[in-house]
Scaffold this active site. Structure first.
Site, PDB file in Angstrom:
ATOM      1  N   CYS A  70      16.675 -13.394   7.175  1.00 58.10           N
ATOM      2  CA  CYS A  70      15.268 -13.772   7.153  1.00 58.10           C
ATOM      3  C   CYS A  70      15.117 -15.151   6.516  1.00 58.10           C
ATOM      4  O   CYS A  70      15.902 -15.535   5.652  1.00 58.10           O
ATOM      5  CB  CYS A  70      14.468 -12.738   6.370  1.00 58.10           C
ATOM      6  SG  CYS A  70      12.687 -13.072   6.330  1.00 58.10           S
ATOM      7  N   ASP A  72      12.960 -15.989   4.452  1.00 59.15           N
ATOM      8  CA  ASP A  72      12.406 -15.840   3.110  1.00 59.15           C
ATOM      9  C   ASP A  72      13.253 -16.591   2.087  1.00 59.15           C
ATOM     10  O   ASP A  72      14.485 -16.501   2.096  1.00 59.15           O
ATOM     11  CB  ASP A  72      12.344 -14.350   2.743  1.00 59.15           C
ATOM     12  CG  ASP A  72      11.494 -14.079   1.515  1.00 59.15           C
ATOM     13  OD1 ASP A  72      11.881 -14.539   0.423  1.00 59.15           O
ATOM     14  OD2 ASP A  72      10.463 -13.408   1.634  1.00 59.15           O
ATOM     15  N   ARG A  74      13.850 -16.097  -0.876  1.00 53.87           N
ATOM     16  CA  ARG A  74      14.488 -15.295  -1.923  1.00 53.87           C
ATOM     17  C   ARG A  74      15.820 -14.678  -1.511  1.00 53.87           C
ATOM     18  O   ARG A  74      16.450 -13.995  -2.325  1.00 53.87           O
ATOM     19  CB  ARG A  74      13.528 -14.186  -2.360  1.00 53.87           C
ATOM     20  CG  ARG A  74      12.226 -14.679  -2.938  1.00 53.87           C
ATOM     21  CD  ARG A  74      11.211 -13.544  -3.058  1.00 53.87           C
ATOM     22  NE  ARG A  74      10.781 -13.074  -1.738  1.00 53.87           N
ATOM     23  CZ  ARG A  74       9.932 -12.054  -1.556  1.00 53.87           C
ATOM     24  NH1 ARG A  74       9.434 -11.422  -2.615  1.00 53.87           N
ATOM     25  NH2 ARG A  74       9.581 -11.697  -0.329  1.00 53.87           N
ATOM     26  N   HIS A 126      15.378  -7.600   4.346  1.00 49.05           N
ATOM     27  CA  HIS A 126      15.109  -7.351   2.924  1.00 49.05           C
ATOM     28  C   HIS A 126      13.816  -6.570   2.780  1.00 49.05           C
ATOM     29  O   HIS A 126      12.874  -6.735   3.567  1.00 49.05           O
ATOM     30  CB  HIS A 126      15.015  -8.663   2.138  1.00 49.05           C
ATOM     31  CG  HIS A 126      13.876  -9.547   2.540  1.00 49.05           C
ATOM     32  ND1 HIS A 126      12.666  -9.550   1.887  1.00 49.05           N
ATOM     33  CD2 HIS A 126      13.760 -10.442   3.554  1.00 49.05           C
ATOM     34  CE1 HIS A 126      11.860 -10.428   2.472  1.00 49.05           C
ATOM     35  NE2 HIS A 126      12.487 -10.984   3.488  1.00 49.05           N
ATOM     36  N   CYS A 129       9.580  -7.424   3.285  1.00 51.91           N
ATOM     37  CA  CYS A 129       9.555  -8.581   4.193  1.00 51.91           C
ATOM     38  C   CYS A 129       8.139  -8.874   4.671  1.00 51.91           C
ATOM     39  O   CYS A 129       7.459  -8.001   5.236  1.00 51.91           O
ATOM     40  CB  CYS A 129      10.473  -8.314   5.387  1.00 51.91           C
ATOM     41  SG  CYS A 129      10.514  -9.647   6.603  1.00 51.91           S
TER      42      CYS A 129
END
Length: 246
Positions: A70, A72, A74, A126, A129
């Site tokens: 992803c 993202d 993080r 994750h 999400c």
């Protein structure tokens, strides 16, 4: 950035360039400056550890893993797995979706499998999400709605299970898991992976979910190293399977 040179027209009048670089000023923010400072500190630190580090890094790459994760911020692949630059080939998009119309993803997959000869392809989602959460809603977000529709399709395939989950967080996290599983399955159906399996026995696909609350990875146990789990309609050149269906 291309900048047109200053020119004079037929009347000897000055023509202002399309972009005047003298007027461009860098945006001085703490966050931006810290990125440049962080880079120089990292280079200095690496050179202290190994004076030849960047010469070796520039010589080429031979990663054994392709990470499809992803976007993202993080969940960076190298940080999550404790690996170094050069050890993981990475492709990331919103909600780690793998669809057959995405030429970007397919190009990365083809290069990783057929040129770099990676041994493992990991689809990494994750919990929590944002892309999956958006797909669960009925809101319109813009262009991304067309992308999120792929995740809505995952919901439709597993609605018999998801519709029974009343807790929103539990439902979101379960859809995160099911989405990863379906993306692994989508990769297995590609001609890239199937043709590679005909030539190699060392290529495996895996599905992971990262728990941001603990940092730990959950292996979804959907690893595959061959087309045996595919329905016969997806198996390329599967003459025996097609004949058996008649």
């Amino acid at each position: 950035m291309l900048v047109k040179e200053n020119k004079v027209n037929n009347n000897n009048n000055y023509i202002k360039p399309a972009i005047d670089v003298k007027q461009l000023k860098p945006v001085a923010t703490d966050n931006y400056s810290s990125l440049l400072k962080g880079n120089s500190d990292w280079v200095e630190r690496k050179l202290k550890e190994d004076a030849d580090y960047f010469n070796k890094l520039a010589a080429g790459q031979s990663p054994e893993v392709l990470w499809i994760g992803c976007s993202d911020s993080r969940v960076p692949a190298n940080v999550v797995t404790g690996t170094q630059p050069g050890e993981i080939f990475v492709h990331r998009n919103i909600a780690n979706v793998c669809v057959h119309s995405d030429m970007n993803m397919l190009s990365v997959l083809d290069y990783a499998v057929n040129v770099l000869k990676v041994k493992h392809v990991i689809v990494a989602g994750h919990y929590g999400c944002g892309g999956v959460a958006a797909a669960l809603s009925n809101k319109q977000f813009g262009l991304i709605d067309n992308w999120l529709r792929n995740i809505k399709d995952v919901y439709r395939l597993h609605s018999h299970e998801l519709d029974r989950i009343s807790d929103k967080t539990t439902k979101l996290n379960r859809l995160v898991e099911l989405n990863v599983m379906e993306q692994v399955y989508n990769l297995c159906k590609t001609s890239i992976i199937q043709n590679a399996w005909k030539q190699r026995t060392d290529l495996q696909l895996h599905g992971w979910v990262i728990d941001l609350a603990t940092g730990l990875v959950k292996d979804l146990k959907v690893s595959s190293d061959g087309p045996d789990n595919l329905g016969y309609v997806y198996e390329l050149d599967s003459v025996e399977a097609v004949a058996a269906a008649h």
